[in-house]
Every structure is written in C-alpha cells, then in structure tokens.
Design a protein around this motif. Structure first.
Motif, PDB file in Angstrom:
ATOM      1  N   CYS A 181       0.970  -1.213  -0.083  1.00  9.81           N
ATOM      2  CA  CYS A 181      -0.090   0.119   0.003  1.00  9.81           C
ATOM      3  C   CYS A 181       0.887   1.208  -0.011  1.00  9.81           C
ATOM      4  N   SER A 229       2.522   1.601  -3.357  1.00  9.01           N
ATOM      5  CA  SER A 229       1.321   2.045  -4.247  1.00  9.01           C
ATOM      6  C   SER A 229       1.067   3.503  -4.148  1.00  9.01           C
ATOM      7  N   LEU A 283      -6.490  -0.845   0.966  1.00  9.92           N
ATOM      8  CA  LEU A 283      -6.331   0.339   0.165  1.00  9.92           C
ATOM      9  C   LEU A 283      -7.337   1.352   0.385  1.00  9.92           C
ATOM     10  N   PHE A 301      -6.136   2.492   4.019  1.00  9.62           N
ATOM     11  CA  PHE A 301      -4.729   3.056   4.420  1.00  9.62           C
ATOM     12  C   PHE A 301      -4.507   4.175   4.776  1.00  9.62           C
ATOM     13  N   LEU A 316      -6.634   6.414  -2.355  1.00  6.98           N
ATOM     14  CA  LEU A 316      -5.773   5.649  -3.444  1.00  6.98           C
ATOM     15  C   LEU A 316      -6.979   5.017  -4.592  1.00  6.98           C
ATOM     16  N   HIS A 349      -8.507   2.524  -6.828  1.00 11.39           N
ATOM     17  CA  HIS A 349      -8.104   1.394  -7.081  1.00 11.39           C
ATOM     18  C   HIS A 349      -9.458   0.562  -7.360  1.00 11.39           C
TER      19      HIS A 349
END
Length: 143
Positions: free
Chosen positions: A22, A25, A52, A55, A61, A63
């Motif tokens: 994470c 990423s 994610l 996080f 983020l 995704h």
C-alpha cells in the motif's frame, strides 16, 4: 526486459507485506504510475482492496479489483489474482503471489517483497534466479 526490485522487509507477516504494498502503491500513484497488484487468490485480493480503502484516512488511493469479464479499468491501481486478458498498459507489477507470473514481461518494473521467513525467502531466491536468467535488471533494497 523489466527492472526487478526486491524489497527485504524486516518482518515476517503477510500483513506487513500488504501494508508495504500500500505504501509503495501510494508513492507510485503520486508519480503517476499505473500499478497492478498481483495476488495469490481472491481472499488476498479482497484483503488488499480493503486495506487500500483504509490505508490513508486523509487520502484516497483510486483502485479496483480486476474483473476478467470486462478487462477494462479506469483506476491507476488494479488488484487481481489472474492475468489480465489483454495487457492494460500498467507500469509496475507488485507481486504478492508465490510465483513469477507468466505475464511479467508486460511491465517495465516488477516489485517482489521478501518476508523474514525461510520458506518465503527460498521462493524469492528462486524468483531472483529466474529473473537473472531472463536478463532482467535486478536490485535489492533492505527496508
């Protein structure tokens, strides 16, 4: 051939590997890289998806999980346990599975995470040998 980064983590838990994935990423996303997080199975994909979302409480983020039937995505971070049917122009493969995926050549960079556990380290040594035989550029980082 892709560049392969091996990150040797100080812990031996899968959770520490997921958290590091994470963090990495998030960093790659800020660099406008597209990331495919390759997992060993659907359960691990679900864990990564959930992690994610949680996080960074103060950041998002973007995704999604791979849907093999659609094989399209608008998210810069994709999570899946299978190969995309058609290469989707992703830059980085974060490999959380136990094998080198057959589609590794579709990426410019591959990330392998090494946990401090003998069976896991043994598998990663095999990955290292495989990538070296394929003339990939290799680098090891101790986190």
């Amino acid at each position: 051939m892709p560049h392969v980064d091996f990150y040797v983590l100080p812990e031996n838990t899968e959770q520490s590997a997921r958290v590091f994935a994470c963090r990495l990423s998030a960093q790659l996303y800020r660099q406008q890289q597209k990331i495919y997080v390759y997992t060993r199975d659907e359960a691990q994909s679900a864990l990564m998806d959930q992690l994610l979302w949680q996080f960074k409480p103060d950041a998002f983020l973007p995704h999604e999980r791979l849907n093999p039937a659609e094989n399209t995505t608008v998210s810069p971070i994709l999570i899946g346990e299978t190969a995309p049917a058609v290469p989707m122009n992703f830059d980085v493969l974060i490999n959380l599975s136990e094998q080198v995926p057959a589609f590794y050549t579709h990426f410019t960079r591959i990330v392998e995470l090494a946990l401090q556990e003998e069976n896991h380290l043994g598998r990663l040594r095999e990955h290292y040998r495989f990538y070296r035989q394929q003339d990939c550029s290799l680098k090891t980082h101790h986190v």
